[in-house]
Design an enzyme around this catalytic site. Sequence first.
Site, short mmCIF file in Angstrom:
data_model
loop_
_atom_site.label_atom_id
_atom_site.label_comp_id
_atom_site.label_asym_id
_atom_site.label_seq_id
_atom_site.Cartn_x
_atom_site.Cartn_y
_atom_site.Cartn_z
N TYR A 41 50.36 67.10 14.50
CA TYR A 41 50.92 67.75 15.69
C TYR A 41 50.99 69.25 15.43
O TYR A 41 50.02 69.84 15.00
CB TYR A 41 52.27 67.11 16.04
CG TYR A 41 52.71 67.44 17.46
CD1 TYR A 41 51.86 67.17 18.54
CD2 TYR A 41 53.92 68.05 17.71
CE1 TYR A 41 52.23 67.49 19.83
CE2 TYR A 41 54.30 68.37 18.99
CZ TYR A 41 53.46 68.10 20.06
OH TYR A 41 53.82 68.43 21.33
N LYS A 96 42.27 41.68 28.78
CA LYS A 96 40.93 42.27 28.76
C LYS A 96 40.85 43.34 27.67
O LYS A 96 39.84 43.45 26.96
CB LYS A 96 40.64 42.88 30.14
CG LYS A 96 39.19 43.23 30.40
CD LYS A 96 38.33 41.96 30.44
CE LYS A 96 36.88 42.26 30.75
NZ LYS A 96 36.55 42.15 32.15
N GLU A 138 38.54 46.12 37.18
CA GLU A 138 38.78 44.68 37.09
C GLU A 138 39.64 44.20 38.25
O GLU A 138 40.58 44.89 38.67
CB GLU A 138 39.52 44.40 35.76
CG GLU A 138 39.54 42.97 35.35
CD GLU A 138 38.28 42.55 34.62
OE1 GLU A 138 38.06 41.34 34.48
OE2 GLU A 138 37.51 43.42 34.19
N ASP A 164 33.79 42.35 37.15
CA ASP A 164 33.69 41.18 38.03
C ASP A 164 32.34 41.15 38.73
O ASP A 164 31.83 40.08 39.06
CB ASP A 164 34.81 41.20 39.07
CG ASP A 164 36.18 41.16 38.42
OD1 ASP A 164 36.39 40.28 37.58
OD2 ASP A 164 37.02 42.01 38.73
N ALA A 197 29.00 35.80 48.81
CA ALA A 197 28.53 37.19 48.97
C ALA A 197 29.66 38.18 48.70
O ALA A 197 29.80 39.19 49.39
CB ALA A 197 27.95 37.39 50.37
N GLY A 198 30.46 37.87 47.67
CA GLY A 198 31.51 38.80 47.24
C GLY A 198 30.96 39.73 46.17
O GLY A 198 29.75 39.90 46.03
#
Length: 751
Positions: A41, A96, A138, A164, A197-198
């Site tokens: 630091y 995830k 996601e 996805d 169809a997503g």
Amino acid sequence: MARQKYTREEALAFHLEPTPGKWEVQATVPMTTQRDLSLAYSPGVAVPCEEIAQNPELAYDYTNKGNLVAVISNGTAVLGLGNLGALGSKPVMEGKSVLFKRFADVNSIDIELDTEDPDAFCNAVKLMGPTFGGINLEDIKAPECFIIEQRLKEEMDIPVFHDDQHGTAVICAAGLINALHISGKKIEDVKIVLNGAGAAGIACIELLKSMGARHENCIVCDTKGVIYQGRTEGMNQWKSAHAIATELRSLEDAMKGADVFLGVSVKGAVTPEMVASMGDNPVIFAMANPDPEITPEEAHEVRVDAIVATGRSDYPNQVNNVLGFPYLFRGALDINARAINDEMKIACAEALAALAREDVPDEVAMAYGKNLTFGRDYIIPTPFDPRLIYRIPPAVAKAGMDTGAARRPIVDMDAYEISLKTRLDPTASILRGISARARAAQARMIFAEGDDPRVLRAAVTYQRSGFGTALVVGREADVKAKLEAAGLGDAVREIEVVNAANTSHLETYKDFLYQRNQRSGMDRQDVHRLAARDRHVFAALMLAHGHGDGLVTGATRKSAHVMERINTVFNAQAKDGAAGITALIHKGRIVLIGDTLVHEWPSEEDLADIAERAAGIARHLGLEPRVAFVSFSTFGYPVSERAEKMHVAPRVLDRRNVDFEYEGEMTVDVALNPKTQTNYPFQRLTGPANILVVPARHSASISTKLMQEMAGATVIGPILAGVDKSIQICSSASTANDILNMAVLAACKVG
């Protein structure tokens, strides 16, 4: 293979203990002295700050940006659960993040944004851009996910990837490459039907088109049927891009003569009649979760020539995103990529497909309990294939370099591949392999101490994890009460409670025990007392008579007492060749230490026996044994009478012509540190030892407990080796998870 089960209570406990959540932050630099703090630091940190301000690319050198991915969601499409909101999605996003670390050593942090407004979402992510090397989106619902991803890709200079969509598409593409290879078809010729169809469906069909599938050969369906040119109902710009001129209106119509079906829709969407109407060697990717559009059994009943993949791990050919996103980001981060483009995704798919066509390593076959060979039931690699980490990222990185996405191209790809091999913790795959073998073995596991809540929790988890049948030695009423107190009341019906009062074998057990011990001072009354009242002895008798396949005990009594009881039934003493080997797991390394259980003060012959037992366990665990006989001295100096046997033990192994590496005597640092080993160029180990044979049981015990308490090492064992049957003895400090680990080792017959 048995399906794994768990209760709500178990799932909640997993996320609560030992600390809430699934990850924590650790410093990678020393933070001990005042000097350390001054460098980390103020004032030392000012130097890299100034350097980065002058040249932003140096952020990849002086900060963790180059190995840090954000997992970001607003929780509008969480798993199959719908809109749970930002906070409701956090457990998934944490999960995830840990998958990134587990599979590709990518550091990751989860960020949940409390907004459903695409503009607000995009602004927030864009403002955080300097922090990260990549963004993994996601669980965002369609069509907002398309808008968000497209805009962020345009506005940010780091990879933005909606898993996805594209994760599913990449694994689907890999599987399809191999399915078409088997069926002798070309992607530009096949008729493809997509149902759903997503986000995932649109991404799948777009990636396949970029790989050569013809637009006019791809029929996309949604809940309202075929998406055809001129349709107005339920349309949007993303669906319209895939509308074709056709008279077909229903999924049933579209399936007639189709070569490929891709499903990212709902359970039962495909009927056996639809499958029967498809072309020769149909390819069916039924990826709806948790239940596919049609099960492999249903599809194969009408079409034996079908190649079927699902999203499920209990069927062959699992389309699992964990095969893609960790390695895509690993490759992208390592070239400091500006984006993950189509070429990088296709390179990932092709590398996965190529891997599945190669011989499968023995450790993978061992882990899955079966030989895997390229064919209809193996077109996609398994998630735990150790080659993934060093085969997929280089392919992704090369594609990124070839297409200009790389800020820093990799100069030496061979060196890069070697560096990838060293990134992963090998112990994770070892433990996973043991679990898979245990699941395949389906052992009837005897848990001797059914009066202990930890043992009961371990027994229930053993059975619910699909490892086999749990046989608990105890009284039914007591077991029931303790399970109810632990919130596992419903498990009473699942496990089998066994005791002297409800077995028909007690007289057989007693006769056996008397025959073994009548010349050791035991009379019939002693035998009855032991067989009918001592759970350790009763459980050992069950095992000796084949009324169980393995035994776990020791959680409630000291190991010396348990060993004494076991020896009334089995030959498990030092003179019988038994030994106790403890596995220490710490910072990605696994080291076996022996003897921690049987030999008090072993001779040089005993030490050689212990080394052989430990080598056998190492091979059971998937390790190539390297034995070091350790002491306070190295190769005879300083001279000490107490170190002499450690000096002589390797000569005993010389006479036995064993088939593993060994060396000694040596100090622990010489055994474990490759740099220190170079000071002794004559020594025979080709790398750090993974088995330490120590002079006595007290030194073994001190070593393992010191590592456990001071270093936080995970301790498994002692693993009892050299006994006719599979027996594992826990320590009295064991947690339920420790006891479960010992049961899994017993199921695999390790030792």
